[in-house]
Design a protein around this motif. Structure first.
Motif, short mmCIF file in Angstrom:
data_model
loop_
_atom_site.label_atom_id
_atom_site.label_comp_id
_atom_site.label_asym_id
_atom_site.label_seq_id
_atom_site.Cartn_x
_atom_site.Cartn_y
_atom_site.Cartn_z
N GLU A 1 44.80 52.30 44.23
CA GLU A 1 45.38 50.71 43.77
C GLU A 1 45.31 50.76 42.02
O GLU A 1 46.11 50.27 41.62
CB GLU A 1 44.29 49.66 44.17
N GLU A 2 44.10 51.23 41.39
CA GLU A 2 44.21 51.16 39.79
C GLU A 2 45.45 51.82 39.38
O GLU A 2 46.03 51.28 38.46
CB GLU A 2 42.82 51.70 39.34
N ALA A 3 45.65 53.06 39.73
CA ALA A 3 46.74 53.83 39.13
C ALA A 3 48.15 53.12 39.60
O ALA A 3 48.86 52.87 38.63
CB ALA A 3 46.63 55.10 39.75
N ALA A 4 48.29 52.67 40.87
CA ALA A 4 49.41 51.93 41.25
C ALA A 4 49.65 50.70 40.33
O ALA A 4 50.66 50.25 40.36
CB ALA A 4 49.30 51.60 42.80
N ASN A 5 48.82 49.92 39.95
CA ASN A 5 48.65 48.58 39.31
C ASN A 5 49.36 49.08 37.95
O ASN A 5 50.39 48.35 37.56
CB ASN A 5 47.29 47.99 39.22
N ARG A 6 48.91 50.15 37.21
CA ARG A 6 49.37 50.43 35.94
C ARG A 6 50.77 50.86 36.16
O ARG A 6 51.65 50.43 35.39
CB ARG A 6 48.60 51.63 35.44
N LEU A 7 51.24 51.70 37.16
CA LEU A 7 52.49 52.00 37.47
C LEU A 7 53.40 50.91 37.53
O LEU A 7 54.55 50.69 37.19
CB LEU A 7 52.56 53.03 38.64
N ARG A 8 52.87 49.81 38.55
CA ARG A 8 53.71 48.84 38.95
C ARG A 8 54.03 48.01 37.59
O ARG A 8 55.24 47.44 37.41
CB ARG A 8 52.78 47.91 39.72
N GLU A 9 52.92 47.71 36.72
CA GLU A 9 53.43 46.92 35.76
C GLU A 9 54.19 47.53 34.78
O GLU A 9 55.27 47.03 34.24
CB GLU A 9 52.05 46.85 34.80
N ARG A 10 54.09 48.88 34.47
CA ARG A 10 55.12 49.76 33.48
C ARG A 10 56.28 49.65 34.10
O ARG A 10 57.40 49.40 33.28
CB ARG A 10 54.62 51.26 33.23
N SER A 11 56.43 49.85 35.39
CA SER A 11 58.21 50.02 35.71
C SER A 11 58.58 48.56 35.91
O SER A 11 59.88 48.31 35.55
CB SER A 11 58.07 50.37 37.30
N ALA A 12 57.81 47.52 36.02
CA ALA A 12 58.52 46.13 35.90
C ALA A 12 58.96 45.81 34.47
O ALA A 12 59.83 45.52 34.35
CB ALA A 12 57.30 44.94 36.45
N GLN A 13 57.99 46.35 33.62
CA GLN A 13 58.28 45.99 32.27
C GLN A 13 59.43 46.69 31.72
O GLN A 13 60.51 46.19 31.15
CB GLN A 13 57.24 46.44 31.33
#
Length: 103
Positions: A66-78
């Motif tokens: 979850e922690e790593a996925a949250n970072r990936l999600r934020e980056r891809s959305a941006q």
């Protein structure tokens, strides 16, 4: 499952950027996470809404990512110019994929 919204219709260029981000950044990072089994990205070009569904070996693997996925999600959305509208977790009750179908 992550829900995203661009707030506009998605152009061919937008879709190409989303695909590049997935292939160059998201997939390599996700494949490095223990228990990752796959991803499905669905979009409505007309509304700019999209859904990303990731598949995990177990609930424990999902929780550990979850922690790593949250970072990936934020980056891809941006990078895609999207806003994250929600993150939900579901158990797969049934799954079938025709092995002859190629995306």
């Amino acid at each position: 499952m992550s829900t995203f919204e661009a707030g506009r219709a998605l152009s061919d260029e937008d879709v190409a950027q989303i695909q590049r981000t997935a292939e160059e950044q998201i997939l390599p990072a996700a494949r490095g996470m223990d228990g990752f089994r796959g991803i499905l990205y669905l979009m409505d070009r007309g509304t700019g809404k999209s859904i990303s569904v990731t598949l995990w070996e177990s609930e424990a693997a999902l929780r550990a990512s979850e922690e790593a996925a949250n970072r990936l999600r934020e980056r891809s959305a941006q990078e895609a110019g999207e806003e994250i509208r929600g993150v939900d977790r579901f158990e797969v009750a049934y799954f079938e994929l025709d092995r002859n179908v190629v995306a």
